[in-house]
Design a protein around this motif. Structure first.
Motif, PDB file in Angstrom:
ATOM      1  N   UNK A  93       0.842  -1.191   0.000  1.00 24.91           N
ATOM      2  CA  UNK A  93       0.000   0.000   0.000  1.00 24.91           C
ATOM      3  C   UNK A  93       0.882   1.246   0.000  1.00 24.91           C
ATOM      4  N   UNK A  94       0.671   2.112  -0.968  1.00 29.02           N
ATOM      5  CA  UNK A  94       1.421   3.364  -1.048  1.00 29.02           C
ATOM      6  C   UNK A  94       0.800   4.411  -0.120  1.00 29.02           C
ATOM      7  N   UNK A  95       1.670   5.212   0.485  1.00 20.00           N
ATOM      8  CA  UNK A  95       1.182   6.361   1.243  1.00 20.00           C
ATOM      9  C   UNK A  95       1.854   7.648   0.742  1.00 20.00           C
ATOM     10  N   UNK A  96       2.247   7.636  -0.532  1.00 20.22           N
ATOM     11  CA  UNK A  96       2.904   8.799  -1.133  1.00 20.22           C
ATOM     12  C   UNK A  96       2.013  10.033  -1.085  1.00 20.22           C
ATOM     13  N   UNK A  97       0.706   9.821  -1.130  1.00 20.39           N
ATOM     14  CA  UNK A  97      -0.230  10.950  -1.150  1.00 20.39           C
ATOM     15  C   UNK A  97      -0.346  11.666   0.197  1.00 20.39           C
ATOM     16  N   UNK A  98       0.210  11.110   1.259  1.00 26.30           N
ATOM     17  CA  UNK A  98       0.099  11.754   2.577  1.00 26.30           C
ATOM     18  C   UNK A  98       1.468  12.097   3.173  1.00 26.30           C
ATOM     19  N   UNK A  99       2.521  12.115   2.358  1.00 23.80           N
ATOM     20  CA  UNK A  99       3.876  12.371   2.876  1.00 23.80           C
ATOM     21  C   UNK A  99       3.990  13.702   3.617  1.00 23.80           C
ATOM     22  N   UNK A 100       3.183  14.668   3.277  1.00 28.46           N
ATOM     23  CA  UNK A 100       3.263  15.982   3.925  1.00 28.46           C
ATOM     24  C   UNK A 100       2.318  16.109   5.119  1.00 28.46           C
ATOM     25  N   UNK A 101       1.667  15.028   5.490  1.00 28.24           N
ATOM     26  CA  UNK A 101       0.700  15.069   6.596  1.00 28.24           C
ATOM     27  C   UNK A 101       1.392  15.332   7.929  1.00 28.24           C
ATOM     28  N   UNK A 102       0.679  16.060   8.787  1.00 27.48           N
ATOM     29  CA  UNK A 102       1.159  16.227  10.162  1.00 27.48           C
ATOM     30  C   UNK A 102       1.102  14.862  10.824  1.00 27.48           C
ATOM     31  N   UNK A 103       1.995  14.610  11.738  1.00 21.88           N
ATOM     32  CA  UNK A 103       2.023  13.337  12.478  1.00 21.88           C
ATOM     33  C   UNK A 103       2.125  12.155  11.527  1.00 21.88           C
ATOM     34  N   UNK A 104       2.941  12.269  10.487  1.00 20.41           N
ATOM     35  CA  UNK A 104       3.055  11.208   9.490  1.00 20.41           C
ATOM     36  C   UNK A 104       3.409   9.870  10.121  1.00 20.41           C
ATOM     37  N   UNK A 105       4.355   9.866  11.051  1.00 15.99           N
ATOM     38  CA  UNK A 105       4.759   8.602  11.679  1.00 15.99           C
ATOM     39  C   UNK A 105       3.580   7.913  12.364  1.00 15.99           C
ATOM     40  N   UNK A 106       2.746   8.690  13.052  1.00 15.39           N
ATOM     41  CA  UNK A 106       1.579   8.109  13.728  1.00 15.39           C
ATOM     42  C   UNK A 106       0.590   7.536  12.726  1.00 15.39           C
ATOM     43  N   UNK A 107       0.372   8.250  11.635  1.00 19.04           N
ATOM     44  CA  UNK A 107      -0.568   7.786  10.609  1.00 19.04           C
ATOM     45  C   UNK A 107      -0.034   6.511   9.955  1.00 19.04           C
ATOM     46  N   UNK A 108       1.252   6.495   9.602  1.00 19.64           N
ATOM     47  CA  UNK A 108       1.847   5.318   8.961  1.00 19.64           C
ATOM     48  C   UNK A 108       1.835   4.135   9.920  1.00 19.64           C
ATOM     49  N   UNK A 109       2.141   4.370  11.183  1.00 18.39           N
ATOM     50  CA  UNK A 109       2.119   3.290  12.176  1.00 18.39           C
ATOM     51  C   UNK A 109       0.718   2.671  12.239  1.00 18.39           C
ATOM     52  N   UNK A 110      -0.309   3.493  12.237  1.00 20.53           N
ATOM     53  CA  UNK A 110      -1.691   2.988  12.281  1.00 20.53           C
ATOM     54  C   UNK A 110      -2.024   2.199  11.017  1.00 20.53           C
ATOM     55  N   UNK A 111      -1.602   2.704   9.858  1.00 24.50           N
ATOM     56  CA  UNK A 111      -1.830   1.989   8.599  1.00 24.50           C
ATOM     57  C   UNK A 111      -1.110   0.634   8.606  1.00 24.50           C
ATOM     58  N   UNK A 112       0.117   0.618   9.112  1.00 26.98           N
ATOM     59  CA  UNK A 112       0.884  -0.632   9.187  1.00 26.98           C
ATOM     60  C   UNK A 112       0.176  -1.646  10.079  1.00 26.98           C
TER      61      UNK A 112
END
Length: 134
Positions: free
Chosen positions: A46-65
């Motif tokens: 799953x790509x998350x390239x579209x949210x690279x500039x999101x605040x709290x990126x690490x938290x969002x990616x951790x939840x997606x993972x």
């Protein structure tokens, strides 16, 4: 790049290993692999390239993972992934040069892995997540 998740579990008398990892900012993808006896049964990327500039990126990616990792286990248990472990492994096409597949960590000893319900596996997984955050 965030550290990934690895879960060994027993289902229908067989031991499976689910591995989920983050590709980092240079390769913004979450990749999950389901293994049985060292062979890859299923892969989800799953790509998350579209949210690279999101605040709290690490938290969002951790939840997606975490959600993708749990969903891979759910899909196997609900028959949505191939479970015919007695079939000979299919020959895989060579991986592209830029993508290096890591071998899974060695599985736990079969006698150490008990058959558990999906709820028990997810609870154990979440407990490990809480420990790794501390």
């Amino acid at each position: 790049m965030l550290s990934g998740y690895n879960t060994d579990f027993k289902f229908q008398g067989q031991i499976y290993h689910c591995q989920t990892e983050d590709g980092g900012h240079n390769n913004p993808c979450i990749t999950s692999l389901m293994y049985h006896q060292g062979a890859i049964l299923a892969r989800r990327k799953t790509s998350y390239a579209d949210i690279l500039r999101a605040d709290c990126l690490d938290d969002v990616v951790r939840e997606l993972m975490m959600e993708q990792h749990k969903q891979m286990i759910r899909d196997l248990m609900q028959g949505k992934l191939e479970t015919n472990v007695n079939a000979p492994p299919a020959k895989a096409a060579p991986a592209p040069a830029q993508e290096v597949m890591k071998t899974p960590p060695p599985p736990s000893k079969p006698e150490d892995i008990q058959e558990k319900s999906l709820d028990d596996i997810i609870l154990e997984f979440l407990e490990q997540e809480d420990i790794s955050k501390k």
